[in-house]
Design a protein around this motif. Structure first.
Motif, PDB file in Angstrom:
ATOM      1  N   ALA A 190      67.545  81.451  64.079  1.00 58.68           N
ATOM      2  CA  ALA A 190      68.413  81.642  64.490  1.00 58.68           C
ATOM      3  C   ALA A 190      67.291  82.921  65.747  1.00 58.68           C
ATOM      4  O   ALA A 190      67.408  83.452  66.445  1.00 58.68           O
ATOM      5  CB  ALA A 190      68.085  83.549  63.745  1.00 58.68           C
ATOM      6  N   ILE A 191      65.996  82.553  65.619  1.00 60.32           N
ATOM      7  CA  ILE A 191      65.485  83.010  66.915  1.00 60.32           C
ATOM      8  C   ILE A 191      65.211  81.799  67.759  1.00 60.32           C
ATOM      9  O   ILE A 191      64.762  82.544  68.838  1.00 60.32           O
ATOM     10  CB  ILE A 191      63.964  83.423  66.569  1.00 60.32           C
ATOM     11  N   ASP A 192      64.944  81.184  67.163  1.00 54.05           N
ATOM     12  CA  ASP A 192      65.254  79.896  68.080  1.00 54.05           C
ATOM     13  C   ASP A 192      66.525  80.060  68.888  1.00 54.05           C
ATOM     14  O   ASP A 192      66.535  79.163  70.148  1.00 54.05           O
ATOM     15  CB  ASP A 192      64.451  78.192  67.464  1.00 54.05           C
ATOM     16  N   THR A 193      67.747  80.184  67.735  1.00 54.72           N
ATOM     17  CA  THR A 193      69.077  80.214  68.634  1.00 54.72           C
ATOM     18  C   THR A 193      69.326  81.114  70.106  1.00 54.72           C
ATOM     19  O   THR A 193      69.242  80.861  71.201  1.00 54.72           O
ATOM     20  CB  THR A 193      69.977  80.022  67.981  1.00 54.72           C
ATOM     21  N   ASN A 194      68.480  82.537  70.294  1.00 59.93           N
ATOM     22  CA  ASN A 194      68.285  83.711  70.522  1.00 59.93           C
ATOM     23  C   ASN A 194      67.374  83.248  71.663  1.00 59.93           C
ATOM     24  O   ASN A 194      67.624  83.470  73.402  1.00 59.93           O
ATOM     25  CB  ASN A 194      68.328  85.203  69.156  1.00 59.93           C
ATOM     26  N   PHE A 195      66.890  82.912  71.371  1.00 57.41           N
ATOM     27  CA  PHE A 195      65.159  82.682  72.170  1.00 57.41           C
ATOM     28  C   PHE A 195      65.354  81.868  73.314  1.00 57.41           C
ATOM     29  O   PHE A 195      65.881  81.868  74.283  1.00 57.41           O
ATOM     30  CB  PHE A 195      63.754  82.808  71.476  1.00 57.41           C
ATOM     31  N   TYR A 196      66.216  80.437  72.583  1.00 54.09           N
ATOM     32  CA  TYR A 196      66.512  79.711  74.016  1.00 54.09           C
ATOM     33  C   TYR A 196      67.177  79.549  74.795  1.00 54.09           C
ATOM     34  O   TYR A 196      67.454  79.460  75.809  1.00 54.09           O
ATOM     35  CB  TYR A 196      67.224  78.053  72.712  1.00 54.09           C
ATOM     36  N   ALA A 239      68.101  82.386  75.591  1.00 53.29           N
ATOM     37  CA  ALA A 239      68.082  83.774  77.133  1.00 53.29           C
ATOM     38  C   ALA A 239      67.642  83.238  78.059  1.00 53.29           C
ATOM     39  O   ALA A 239      67.579  83.481  78.505  1.00 53.29           O
ATOM     40  CB  ALA A 239      67.583  84.671  75.854  1.00 53.29           C
ATOM     41  N   LEU A 240      66.683  82.169  77.843  1.00 54.47           N
ATOM     42  CA  LEU A 240      65.098  80.636  78.467  1.00 54.47           C
ATOM     43  C   LEU A 240      67.121  80.114  79.265  1.00 54.47           C
ATOM     44  O   LEU A 240      66.696  80.628  80.681  1.00 54.47           O
ATOM     45  CB  LEU A 240      64.877  80.641  77.165  1.00 54.47           C
ATOM     46  N   VAL A 241      67.788  80.098  78.446  1.00 54.94           N
ATOM     47  CA  VAL A 241      68.440  79.138  78.883  1.00 54.94           C
ATOM     48  C   VAL A 241      69.166  79.873  80.195  1.00 54.94           C
ATOM     49  O   VAL A 241      69.984  79.482  81.512  1.00 54.94           O
ATOM     50  CB  VAL A 241      69.147  78.075  78.425  1.00 54.94           C
ATOM     51  N   SER A 242      69.787  81.321  79.196  1.00 51.29           N
ATOM     52  CA  SER A 242      70.930  81.478  81.339  1.00 51.29           C
ATOM     53  C   SER A 242      69.694  82.801  81.666  1.00 51.29           C
ATOM     54  O   SER A 242      70.256  82.485  82.969  1.00 51.29           O
ATOM     55  CB  SER A 242      71.128  82.628  80.053  1.00 51.29           C
ATOM     56  N   ALA A 243      68.914  82.542  81.539  1.00 56.85           N
ATOM     57  CA  ALA A 243      67.877  83.657  82.608  1.00 56.85           C
ATOM     58  C   ALA A 243      67.716  82.534  83.649  1.00 56.85           C
ATOM     59  O   ALA A 243      67.239  82.608  85.094  1.00 56.85           O
ATOM     60  CB  ALA A 243      66.590  83.810  81.792  1.00 56.85           C
ATOM     61  N   TRP A 244      67.298  80.706  83.580  1.00 49.58           N
ATOM     62  CA  TRP A 244      67.238  79.844  84.314  1.00 49.58           C
ATOM     63  C   TRP A 244      67.931  79.652  84.967  1.00 49.58           C
ATOM     64  O   TRP A 244      67.911  78.567  86.283  1.00 49.58           O
ATOM     65  CB  TRP A 244      66.109  78.582  83.959  1.00 49.58           C
TER      66      TRP A 244
END
Length: 52
Positions: free
Chosen positions: A38-44, A46-51
């Protein structure tokens, strides 16, 4: 001989501490396994959308 061995308590504390440490390690592994994806999915995500 068995009664003398059964009366020894010198190693009992070390065994108890190792059992507590094993229990704590089990809880940590279970928590990481349960929350990891869950943390991996949410963090990843957010990271992809930020880039973008």
């Amino acid at each position: 001989m068995i009664s003398r061995f059964a009366g020894e308590t010198n190693g009992a504390t070390a065994i108890e501490y190792s059992m507590v440490a094993a229990g704590i390690a089990g809880v940590v592994v279970a928590a990481v396994y349960a929350l990891g994806s869950a943390i991996d999915t949410n963090f990843y995500g957010a990271l992809v959308s930020a880039w973008r």
